[in-house]
Write an enzyme that holds these catalytic residues in place. Structure first.
Site, PDB file in Angstrom:
ATOM      1  CE  LYS A 228      -1.334  -1.882  12.634  1.00 17.65           C
ATOM      2  NZ  LYS A 228      -2.523  -2.276  11.873  1.00 17.65           N
TER       3      LYS A 228
ATOM      4  CE  LYS B 284       5.377  -6.206   5.167  1.00 16.94           C
ATOM      5  NZ  LYS B 284       4.090  -6.121   4.459  1.00 16.94           N
TER       6      LYS B 284
ATOM      7  CE  LYS C 155      -2.048  -9.166   5.000  1.00 11.36           C
ATOM      8  NZ  LYS C 155      -1.183  -7.997   4.748  1.00 11.36           N
TER       9      LYS C 155
ATOM     10  CB  THR D  22       2.076   0.970   1.103  1.00  8.34           C
ATOM     11  OG1 THR D  22       1.301   0.640   2.256  1.00  8.34           O
ATOM     12  CG2 THR D  22       2.774  -0.260   0.577  1.00  8.34           C
TER      13      THR D  22
ATOM     14  CG  ASN E  60      -3.127   1.991  -0.753  1.00 10.38           C
ATOM     15  OD1 ASN E  60      -1.917   1.932  -0.549  1.00 10.38           O
ATOM     16  ND2 ASN E  60      -3.908   2.788  -0.068  1.00 10.38           N
TER      17      ASN E  60
ATOM     18  CB  SER F 112      -0.469   0.911  10.462  1.00  3.12           C
ATOM     19  OG  SER F 112      -1.395   0.784   9.408  1.00  3.12           O
TER      20      SER F 112
HETATM   21  P1  NAD Z   1      -5.533  -2.767  -3.876  1.00  2.00           P
HETATM   22  O1  NAD Z   1      -6.716  -3.623  -3.739  1.00  2.00           O
HETATM   23  O2  NAD Z   1      -5.656  -1.326  -3.579  1.00  2.00           O
HETATM   24  O3  NAD Z   1      -4.918  -2.906  -5.359  1.00  2.00           O
HETATM   25  C1  NAD Z   1      -4.591  -4.120  -5.941  1.00  2.00           C
HETATM   26  C2  NAD Z   1      -4.329  -3.857  -7.409  1.00  2.00           C
HETATM   27  O4  NAD Z   1      -3.833  -5.042  -8.007  1.00  2.00           O
HETATM   28  C3  NAD Z   1      -5.582  -3.462  -8.190  1.00  2.00           C
HETATM   29  O5  NAD Z   1      -5.231  -2.460  -9.137  1.00  2.00           O
HETATM   30  C4  NAD Z   1      -5.960  -4.752  -8.915  1.00  2.00           C
HETATM   31  O6  NAD Z   1      -6.666  -4.506 -10.115  1.00  2.00           O
HETATM   32  C5  NAD Z   1      -4.583  -5.299  -9.196  1.00  2.00           C
HETATM   33  N1  NAD Z   1      -4.574  -6.727  -9.457  1.00  2.00           N
HETATM   34  C6  NAD Z   1      -5.295  -7.705  -8.881  1.00  2.00           C
HETATM   35  N2  NAD Z   1      -4.985  -8.887  -9.431  1.00  2.00           N
HETATM   36  C7  NAD Z   1      -4.043  -8.634 -10.377  1.00  2.00           C
HETATM   37  C8  NAD Z   1      -3.329  -9.421 -11.296  1.00  2.00           C
HETATM   38  N3  NAD Z   1      -3.522 -10.745 -11.345  1.00  2.00           N
HETATM   39  N4  NAD Z   1      -2.422  -8.821 -12.093  1.00  2.00           N
HETATM   40  C9  NAD Z   1      -2.224  -7.485 -12.044  1.00  2.00           C
HETATM   41  N5  NAD Z   1      -2.871  -6.685 -11.218  1.00  2.00           N
HETATM   42  C10 NAD Z   1      -3.773  -7.256 -10.386  1.00  2.00           C
HETATM   43  O7  NAD Z   1      -4.404  -3.456  -2.982  1.00  2.00           O
HETATM   44  P2  NAD Z   1      -3.083  -2.795  -2.398  1.00  2.00           P
HETATM   45  O8  NAD Z   1      -3.366  -2.369  -1.016  1.00  2.00           O
HETATM   46  O9  NAD Z   1      -2.488  -1.845  -3.372  1.00  2.00           O
HETATM   47  O10 NAD Z   1      -2.170  -4.099  -2.277  1.00  2.00           O
HETATM   48  C11 NAD Z   1      -1.342  -4.540  -3.348  1.00  2.00           C
HETATM   49  C12 NAD Z   1      -0.206  -5.341  -2.760  1.00  2.00           C
HETATM   50  O11 NAD Z   1       0.502  -4.514  -1.837  1.00  2.00           O
HETATM   51  C13 NAD Z   1      -0.639  -6.576  -1.968  1.00  2.00           C
HETATM   52  O12 NAD Z   1       0.320  -7.592  -2.129  1.00  2.00           O
HETATM   53  C14 NAD Z   1      -0.632  -6.089  -0.543  1.00  2.00           C
HETATM   54  O13 NAD Z   1      -0.464  -7.132   0.385  1.00  2.00           O
HETATM   55  C15 NAD Z   1       0.581  -5.173  -0.601  1.00  2.00           C
HETATM   56  N6  NAD Z   1       0.633  -4.208   0.489  1.00  2.00           N
HETATM   57  C16 NAD Z   1      -0.346  -3.274   0.654  1.00  2.00           C
HETATM   58  C17 NAD Z   1      -0.252  -2.385   1.717  1.00  2.00           C
HETATM   59  C18 NAD Z   1      -1.254  -1.302   1.929  1.00  2.00           C
HETATM   60  O14 NAD Z   1      -1.042  -0.483   2.852  1.00  2.00           O
HETATM   61  N7  NAD Z   1      -2.295  -1.194   1.146  1.00  2.00           N
HETATM   62  C19 NAD Z   1       0.822  -2.467   2.625  1.00  2.00           C
HETATM   63  C20 NAD Z   1       1.804  -3.423   2.403  1.00  2.00           C
HETATM   64  C21 NAD Z   1       1.696  -4.295   1.339  1.00  2.00           C
END
Ligand code: NAD
Length: 413
Positions: free
Chosen positions: A67, A91, A103, A187, A218, A347
């Protein structure tokens, strides 16, 4: 500096040594079961063909189907995907749900694609890995720059391949096509549940704390909204890939979300000071929430971090070396494999609902998510005390204890 994957392996090794884990288990968890690399073509809007490279890494499935999310990003690479797949195994074990770790990623800048190109890319990628995935085999989900709409295209494409309705092939779908209520905020919500438990343990009140949030997607924007609605009125800085803003008397999060949607970046907020992401990371605050990307706090800036506590909603935002520095500075880090596990937990709920073809209310989702996050925080805090270690290692130890049991049953039965 170690690579992200080397960091992850170092953590497994250190936690295994701390709990004196059987070396065979460490070996099993120190390499992915399967690595898939694909090259696929799509037709661009101008009529030309373009080739893209994608990955799917299946780390371990002792606990259940692989997953993990799919990331669209120009710098996606195998090292990163392997690290993220490994973290997914830990996790899922950390919150004790019956799923393994995987992944995926595609090397692409999705911001440079039209909507039609994005759809063709998403369909082509899932097509090229379709033989390796399945609702009981490997279930992808959203990650950086992949959205519910993209998940809907992927589920539709896989359903065509199987010639039957297969909503359970991916999670994070829109609610109209088999998604779970609450998945969008899961999340962030999971991280806030864990944070609430941490604050309770430390007699801290959310209303009095200064928050700084890196990443406004997100995870980050939803965390800001949930915290703001829970009374955190001193969210003083937020950022995205273009930079950040600092507003000493607190940011109006609803307004910031609207500005981000309308203009693409929070730096157009119009009040306070525009700052860089580097500046944001070293602001004085109580809680720093990392919700952008990996390797944000490194040995180069860790000494300048002034936050009292860090919540890792992003995966791997602190390097191994930086972790040691923060630990010496007595900065508590609530680690990614627990803090952002709300996403994979909902999920999992989505997979359960897809299997039953029976859907829960938003309240039911929250009622099930909250105890999972809070109780596992307590188990991990207890393990931190028992092993006299910090929260990240305790989270890995907790995961290893659970994985060891499952692996032993499979190998020796
Ligand atoms: P997303 O694409 O919705 O948002 C990413 C955000 O980070 C955006 O606002 C983008 O502008 C910003 N960003 C990108 N590069 C950057 C930088 N260099 N400095 C500052 N901001 C920057 O992605 P997300 O789903 O929110 O994921 C963010 C993190 O959370 C990732 O590490 C992801 O693996 C982790 N995560 C997400 C989920 C999920 O359900 N979406 C679950 C677990 C972990």
């Amino acid at each position: 500096m170690r690579s992200f994957y080397e960091n992850t392996l170092a953590l497994i090794k250190e936690s295994a040594e701390t709990m004196k884990l059987n070396q065979e288990i460490v070996e099993i968890l120190s390499s992915p079961k399967k690595i898939v690399e694909v090259n696929f073509q799509i037709k661009m809007d101008d009529g030309s063909f373009k080739t893209f490279k994608g990955f799917r890494v299946q780390h371990n499935d002792a606990a259940g189907p692989f997953k993990g999310g799919i990331r669209y990003f120009p710098e996606v690479n195998m090292d990163e995907v392997k690290a993220l797949a490994t973290l997914m195994t830990f996790k899922c074990a950390c919150v004790n749900i019956p799923l393994g770790g995987g992944k995926g990623g595609v090397i692409v800048d999705p911001k440079k694609l039209s909507n039609g190109e994005l759809e063709r890319l998403s369909r082509a990628y899932i097509n090229s890995i379709s033989e390796f995935i399945g609702p009981d085999k490997d279930v992808p989900a959203p990650d950086v720059y992949t959205t519910p709409q993209i998940m809907a295209w992927m589920a539709d494409e896989y359903s065509k391949y199987k010639q039957q309705n297969e909503p359970g092939i991916v999670t994070g779908k829109p609610v109209d096509v088999g998604g779970s209520l609450g998945r969008g905020e899961a999340t962030a919500q999971g991280g806030v549940y864990v944070l609430e438990e941490y604050l309770k343990l430390n007699n801290l009140d959310i209303k009095n704390l200064r928050f700084v949030i890196q990443g406004f997607g997100n995870a980050g924007a939803n965390a800001a909204k949930i915290l703001f609605n829970a009374g955190a009125k001193k969210i003083i800085a937020i950022s995205d890939s273009k930079g950040g803003i600092l507003v000493e008397n607190g940011i109006d999060i609803e307004k910031a979300m609207k500005i981000k949607t309308d203009s693409g970046t929070v730096i157009n907020y119009g009040e306070g000071k525009v700052i860089t992401n580097d500046e944001l990371l070293t602001l004085e605050c109580d809680i720093l929430i990392l919700s952008a990307l990996e390797n944000q706090i490194t040995e180069n800036n860790a000494n300048n971090v002034k936050a009292k506590t860090i919540l890792e909603l992003a995966n791997g935002p602190i390097t191994w070396e930086a972790d040691k520095i923060l630990n010496d500075k007595k900065i508590d880090v609530i680690p990614d494999i627990l803090a952002n596990a709300g996403g994979v937990t909902v999920s999992y709920f989505e997979m359960v609902q897809n299997k039953m073809n029976y859907y829960w209310s938003a309240e039911e989702v929250q009622t099930k998510l909250s105890p999972i996050m809070k109780n596992n925080f307590k188990v991990i805090s207890e393990n931190a005390k028992k092993y006299n270690t910090y929260l990240r290692l305790a989270a890995f130890i907790t995961a290893l204890q659970r994985l060891e049991n499952k692996i032993n049953f499979k190998i020796y039965s």
